[in-house]
Design a protein around this motif. Structure first.
Motif, PDB file in Angstrom:
ATOM      1  N   ASP A   1       0.824  -1.370   0.132  1.00 34.69           N
ATOM      2  CA  ASP A   1      -0.155  -0.010   0.026  1.00 34.69           C
ATOM      3  C   ASP A   1       0.847   1.226   0.006  1.00 34.69           C
ATOM      4  O   ASP A   1       1.665   1.282   0.809  1.00 34.69           O
ATOM      5  CB  ASP A   1      -0.961  -0.050   1.174  1.00 34.69           C
ATOM      6  CG  ASP A   1      -1.936   1.224   1.314  1.00 34.69           C
ATOM      7  OD1 ASP A   1      -1.841   2.115   0.344  1.00 34.69           O
ATOM      8  OD2 ASP A   1      -2.335   1.293   2.426  1.00 34.69           O
ATOM      9  N   SER A   2       0.791   1.917  -1.086  1.00 34.07           N
ATOM     10  CA  SER A   2       1.613   3.353  -1.312  1.00 34.07           C
ATOM     11  C   SER A   2       0.980   4.338  -0.497  1.00 34.07           C
ATOM     12  O   SER A   2       1.483   5.493  -0.598  1.00 34.07           O
ATOM     13  CB  SER A   2       2.044   3.694  -2.555  1.00 34.07           C
ATOM     14  OG  SER A   2       0.832   3.595  -3.395  1.00 34.07           O
ATOM     15  N   ALA A   3      -0.321   4.238  -0.168  1.00 38.37           N
ATOM     16  CA  ALA A   3      -1.100   5.739   0.633  1.00 38.37           C
ATOM     17  C   ALA A   3      -0.163   6.203   1.720  1.00 38.37           C
ATOM     18  O   ALA A   3      -0.101   7.139   1.775  1.00 38.37           O
ATOM     19  CB  ALA A   3      -2.309   5.032   0.773  1.00 38.37           C
ATOM     20  N   SER A   4       0.175   5.409   2.531  1.00 41.69           N
ATOM     21  CA  SER A   4       1.025   5.707   3.656  1.00 41.69           C
ATOM     22  C   SER A   4       2.101   6.775   3.376  1.00 41.69           C
ATOM     23  O   SER A   4       2.580   7.581   3.977  1.00 41.69           O
ATOM     24  CB  SER A   4       1.590   4.594   4.512  1.00 41.69           C
ATOM     25  OG  SER A   4       0.578   3.649   4.976  1.00 41.69           O
ATOM     26  N   CYS A   5       2.497   6.327   2.111  1.00 41.96           N
ATOM     27  CA  CYS A   5       3.758   7.225   1.647  1.00 41.96           C
ATOM     28  C   CYS A   5       3.384   8.513   1.144  1.00 41.96           C
ATOM     29  O   CYS A   5       3.481   9.545   1.105  1.00 41.96           O
ATOM     30  CB  CYS A   5       4.503   6.577   0.587  1.00 41.96           C
ATOM     31  SG  CYS A   5       5.874   5.368   1.210  1.00 41.96           S
ATOM     32  N   ILE A   6       2.115   8.483   0.225  1.00 39.21           N
ATOM     33  CA  ILE A   6       1.386   9.539  -0.412  1.00 39.21           C
ATOM     34  C   ILE A   6       0.754  10.534   0.401  1.00 39.21           C
ATOM     35  O   ILE A   6       1.095  11.602   0.242  1.00 39.21           O
ATOM     36  CB  ILE A   6       0.469   9.109  -1.453  1.00 39.21           C
ATOM     37  CG1 ILE A   6       1.319   8.089  -2.576  1.00 39.21           C
ATOM     38  CG2 ILE A   6      -0.202  10.196  -2.207  1.00 39.21           C
ATOM     39  CD1 ILE A   6       0.258   7.530  -3.575  1.00 39.21           C
ATOM     40  N   TYR A   7       0.448  10.003   1.517  1.00 38.44           N
ATOM     41  CA  TYR A   7      -0.500  11.023   2.654  1.00 38.44           C
ATOM     42  C   TYR A   7       0.510  11.071   3.661  1.00 38.44           C
ATOM     43  O   TYR A   7       0.109  11.734   4.819  1.00 38.44           O
ATOM     44  CB  TYR A   7      -1.855  10.352   3.043  1.00 38.44           C
ATOM     45  CG  TYR A   7      -2.697  10.384   1.845  1.00 38.44           C
ATOM     46  CD1 TYR A   7      -3.314  11.646   1.341  1.00 38.44           C
ATOM     47  CD2 TYR A   7      -3.055   8.961   1.106  1.00 38.44           C
ATOM     48  CE1 TYR A   7      -4.151  11.451   0.287  1.00 38.44           C
ATOM     49  CE2 TYR A   7      -3.894   9.143   0.095  1.00 38.44           C
ATOM     50  CZ  TYR A   7      -4.406  10.242  -0.247  1.00 38.44           C
ATOM     51  OH  TYR A   7      -5.188  10.080  -1.312  1.00 38.44           O
ATOM     52  N   GLY A   8       1.778  10.734   3.597  1.00 36.63           N
ATOM     53  CA  GLY A   8       2.592  10.828   4.817  1.00 36.63           C
ATOM     54  C   GLY A   8       3.779  11.693   4.482  1.00 36.63           C
ATOM     55  O   GLY A   8       3.973  12.486   3.566  1.00 36.63           O
ATOM     56  N   GLN A   9       4.909  11.548   5.540  1.00 35.38           N
ATOM     57  CA  GLN A   9       5.980  12.538   5.541  1.00 35.38           C
ATOM     58  C   GLN A   9       7.051  12.266   4.113  1.00 35.38           C
ATOM     59  O   GLN A   9       7.587  13.124   3.658  1.00 35.38           O
ATOM     60  CB  GLN A   9       6.923  12.237   6.678  1.00 35.38           C
ATOM     61  CG  GLN A   9       8.426  12.836   6.769  1.00 35.38           C
ATOM     62  CD  GLN A   9       9.068  12.654   8.015  1.00 35.38           C
ATOM     63  OE1 GLN A   9       8.780  11.618   8.616  1.00 35.38           O
ATOM     64  NE2 GLN A   9      10.178  13.228   8.466  1.00 35.38           N
TER      65      GLN A   9
ATOM     66  N   ASP B   1       7.516   8.800  -8.063  1.00 42.06           N
ATOM     67  CA  ASP B   1       6.182   7.664  -8.248  1.00 42.06           C
ATOM     68  C   ASP B   1       6.273   6.781  -7.198  1.00 42.06           C
ATOM     69  O   ASP B   1       7.129   5.724  -7.220  1.00 42.06           O
ATOM     70  CB  ASP B   1       6.460   7.045  -9.589  1.00 42.06           C
ATOM     71  CG  ASP B   1       5.114   6.351  -9.976  1.00 42.06           C
ATOM     72  OD1 ASP B   1       4.162   6.281  -9.283  1.00 42.06           O
ATOM     73  OD2 ASP B   1       5.296   5.484 -11.204  1.00 42.06           O
ATOM     74  N   PHE B   2       5.186   6.619  -6.424  1.00 42.44           N
ATOM     75  CA  PHE B   2       5.292   5.643  -5.350  1.00 42.44           C
ATOM     76  C   PHE B   2       4.435   4.487  -5.840  1.00 42.44           C
ATOM     77  O   PHE B   2       4.312   3.611  -4.943  1.00 42.44           O
ATOM     78  CB  PHE B   2       4.671   6.170  -4.135  1.00 42.44           C
ATOM     79  CG  PHE B   2       5.425   7.456  -3.374  1.00 42.44           C
ATOM     80  CD1 PHE B   2       6.209   6.951  -2.403  1.00 42.44           C
ATOM     81  CD2 PHE B   2       5.249   8.496  -3.657  1.00 42.44           C
ATOM     82  CE1 PHE B   2       6.920   8.016  -1.742  1.00 42.44           C
ATOM     83  CE2 PHE B   2       5.818   9.756  -2.932  1.00 42.44           C
ATOM     84  CZ  PHE B   2       6.930   9.152  -2.226  1.00 42.44           C
ATOM     85  N   SER B   3       3.744   4.553  -6.660  1.00 41.04           N
ATOM     86  CA  SER B   3       2.982   3.275  -7.338  1.00 41.04           C
ATOM     87  C   SER B   3       3.854   1.892  -7.187  1.00 41.04           C
ATOM     88  O   SER B   3       3.149   0.970  -6.796  1.00 41.04           O
ATOM     89  CB  SER B   3       2.498   3.486  -8.711  1.00 41.04           C
ATOM     90  OG  SER B   3       3.411   3.793  -9.706  1.00 41.04           O
ATOM     91  N   PRO B   4       5.160   1.856  -7.605  1.00 40.75           N
ATOM     92  CA  PRO B   4       5.731   0.458  -7.566  1.00 40.75           C
ATOM     93  C   PRO B   4       6.445   0.185  -6.151  1.00 40.75           C
ATOM     94  O   PRO B   4       6.841  -0.905  -5.948  1.00 40.75           O
ATOM     95  CB  PRO B   4       6.907   0.668  -8.543  1.00 40.75           C
ATOM     96  CG  PRO B   4       7.192   2.031  -8.537  1.00 40.75           C
ATOM     97  CD  PRO B   4       6.051   2.894  -8.345  1.00 40.75           C
ATOM     98  N   VAL B   5       6.095   0.892  -5.355  1.00 37.62           N
ATOM     99  CA  VAL B   5       6.798   0.997  -3.845  1.00 37.62           C
ATOM    100  C   VAL B   5       6.161  -0.495  -3.051  1.00 37.62           C
ATOM    101  O   VAL B   5       4.894  -0.635  -3.355  1.00 37.62           O
ATOM    102  CB  VAL B   5       6.581   2.311  -2.801  1.00 37.62           C
ATOM    103  CG1 VAL B   5       6.929   1.715  -1.518  1.00 37.62           C
ATOM    104  CG2 VAL B   5       7.231   3.205  -3.580  1.00 37.62           C
TER     105      VAL B   5
END
Length: 652
Positions: free
Chosen positions: A269-277, A286-290
């Protein structure tokens, strides 16, 4: 208008008051604890600061909760550095920690952490303390301060709720009993002159630990904002194993896993990166492949069919469905490796600033419980050159985590043992609640289990009640009301004394699987009394060997093709017939050649400990006794003599 002497007197008073207040407020001039000045070692303190009553407010003072604050310090007063400090705090008031700023709880507990029996903390991010000589006495480098917040119970004010003790638990140190003065406790721990450290690199790095299971965290490549690490898991215990292992840790500095090879995370789940620090710094990233942005990712092994996958596989010792076996069973399956690409966050954007994750945990399906310590910095790992040249590649930095098997406490095992013998027609079943009990169960968790006829062992617990009650009535035993709770174990083992004759004896071991899970490559280990172990001859339906690391344990595993302990299945008619457990059994023979005085029925024939897949199983509290109808050999001879005399007298 006041006279000048009066004005002078007021001025002097004001000057004296100002000077006194300045002396009182200047913490740098506050005298240190006298014992600190004479300590040549490591000086520990624990200071209780304050507490406040928490909701709910109750009349029972021992049950009243208080929010408390305390501070612990670790001061290096030696002329050498202190590496990877570890401090034990003997909490004793049912404390629940919610924060330990400046340290982590070594037990791997998550906050809120219940530490009422004491806990060990280790330094983070400052795990090593420099010495005063090399730092010009800089307290920021030679001392660690740990701010503790939590909840505690009892100790009615004005009592001060202090720990039982504090001590340094690093190897090679001795700590006397601490001194307690009001709200403060302190102790000076000194080096043990009898302790010998034979590691050649001990001056620069800590020696590698010996543990039941070790985890290596090696940084292979390092860049300004990311690095490549390799994790290696080694099983060193002859009785330890893991099935479908789950490995987790906690990122402490905002890191995230960009990619993994040889393993994967259960949640992607990349959401924690996108909405986080992370997104606030990596604005165009691009956080989609994380792979994982979780603070506490759960990492699992890949299945064998992905071993050669060019994207996520191709790592040696990977991809075995999370199986880790003892090395004597399979050397290749005693090790696991995976690699991960980690992205860092400010202020750690330098290729030399590297921090491993903390709070490591590893667990399996029905396996031992491992307790892992903190990562310790060790000498960089050396790897064979991947090109095949006769050279080694050295890691950028290496850490090691040691994990040891914990012994299950009462009612917290995962398997149990029942005892039976040819000289007693009752089976001593597994202990009540051997593997735990629910508070809501309509049964007695403290009652002794009911004796059973042997055929009842094949029935699930819920189908044994009628047979158990009928057996109790037949044997003129009272049945408690309510009835005892079940053992609640997924695996049970029966040890049966099969025979006992002049030159030897035999036992039969039976494994029952009550779970909907197949145990592949299962093993069981039986620790026997010295007399019994010396007489071991053979096991007939299993592979049996004597463990060379002990002198009292038999290691048993399934033969090739029979190394699966199948799960519980439906009976022939599921509407009527009870479910049937998966089952395997074998006879074990023993000789009395070297132990003619062995007393089988008095305990020598029963195991001291039993393990299944590395888990120590709960044993019954007693062993089967004779029914009282059997006659001893001496009494039989006496009756025979009386009978012959009787025939002689009456000329029969």
């Amino acid at each position: 208008m006041p006279s000048w002497p009066h004005t002078l007197f007021l001025g002097l008073c004001l000057l004296f008051a100002t000077h006194s207040a300045q002396d009182y407020d200047n913490s740098d001039n506050t005298p240190a604890i006298p014992a600190q000045d004479t300590c040549i070692g490591v000086f520990l303190t624990y200071t209780f600061i304050e507490r406040a009553k928490e909701f709910p407010h109750v009349k029972n003072k021992s049950a009243q909760a208080y929010a408390f604050k305390a501070q612990a310090t670790v001061l290096n007063t030696m002329s050498e550095n202190l590496k990877a400090w570890k401090m034990f705090i003997g909490f004793q008031h049912n404390e629940i920690l919610v924060n330990t700023d400046g340290a982590v709880v070594m037990d791997g507990l998550e906050f809120p952490a219940h530490v009422g029996n004491g806990t060990t903390i280790s330094g983070y991010p400052m795990s090593d303390l420099m010495n005063a000589i090399d730092t010009a006495g800089d307290l920021k480098q030679i001392q660690a301060k740990i701010d503790i917040k939590g909840t505690q119970f009892g100790v009615k004010p004005p009592g001060i709720p202090m720990p039982k003790t504090i001590k340094l638990v690093n190897n090679g140190f001795r700590c006397p009993a601490p001194t307690k003065k009001g709200s403060q406790m302190y102790v000076c721990c000194v080096k043990d002159p009898k302790f010998k450290n034979n590691d050649a690199n001990a001056t620069k790095f800590l020696p590698r630990q010996k543990a039941d299971l070790t985890i290596a965290y090696d940084v292979l490549q390092s860049y300004e904002n990311n690095y490549l690490a390799q994790v290696t898991i080694n099983n060193w215990s002859p009785l330890g194993r893991l099935d479908n292992w789950n490995l987790t840790w906690e990122w402490m500095r905002g890191e995230f896993i960009y990619s993994l090879r040889g393993a994967y995370t259960l949640k992607r789940d990349s959401a924690s990166c996108i909405y986080g620090q992370a997104a606030s710094y990596y604005t165009t990233f691009d956080f989609s492949p994380v792979m994982s942005c979780e603070k506490k990712p759960i990492i699992v092994d890949l299945p064998p069919e992905r071993a050669k996958d060019k994207d996520i596989g191709n790592v040696p010792f990977c991809c075995k469905n999370g199986t880790l076996l003892p090395s004597q069973m399979n050397e290749t399956l005693s090790k696991a490796i995976f690699q991960l690409q980690v992205y860092k966050m400010p202020p750690d954007l330098n290729r030399t600033i590297l921090y491993p994750p903390q709070k490591w945990k590893i667990e399996g399906e029905l396996n031992p419980t491992y307790k892992c310590g903190p990562p310790i910095r060790v000498s960089p790992m050396e790897f064979p050159d991947p090109s095949g040249l006769m050279s080694d590649t050295i890691a950028v930095a290496s850490w090691q985590i040691g994990c040891n098997i914990t012994h299950p406490t009462k009612r917290k095992s995962r398997c149990c043992v029942s005892f039976s013998a040819y000289y007693n027609d009752s089976v001593l079943p597994c202990n009540t609640c051997a593997c735990g009990c629910s508070d809501a169960m309509a049964c007695d968790p403290d009652a002794q289990p009911l004796l059973l006829p042997s055929e009842a062992l094949l029935l699930p617990f819920e189908n044994r009640t009628k047979k158990a009650l009928a057996w109790a009535k037949l044997k003129h035993r009272d049945a408690p009301n309510p009835l005892p709770c079940s053992d609640n174990c997924g695996v049970s083992i029966n040890w049966h004394i099969l025979s006992n004759y002049r030159h030897g004896w035999s036992a039969r071991i039976t494994l029952f699987n009550w779970k909907d899970y197949t145990f592949k490559d299962w093993f069981t280990a039986v620790q026997l009394s010295p007399n019994a172990f010396l007489g071991y001859e053979n096991v007939y339906s299993f592979n049996g060997t004597k463990l060379n690391t002990t002198n009292d344990t038999l290691f048993l595993q399934g033969l090739e093709g029979l190394n699966y302990l199948l799960p519980e299945t439906d009976g022939k008619n599921p509407k009527i017939d009870p479910r049937v457990p998966g089952k395997q059994q074998s006879v074990i023979s023993f000789t009395k050649k070297n132990t003619p005085d062995i007393k089988i029925a008095h305990g020598d024939g029963f195991p001291v400990k039993v393990f299944f897949d590395g888990v120590e199983c709960a044993l019954p509290d007693e062993i089967p006794q004779g029914d009282g109808v059997r006659l001893s050999a001496g009494l039989l001879r006496l009756l025979l003599v009386v009978f012959v005399v009787f025939l002689t007298i009456f000329n029969w």
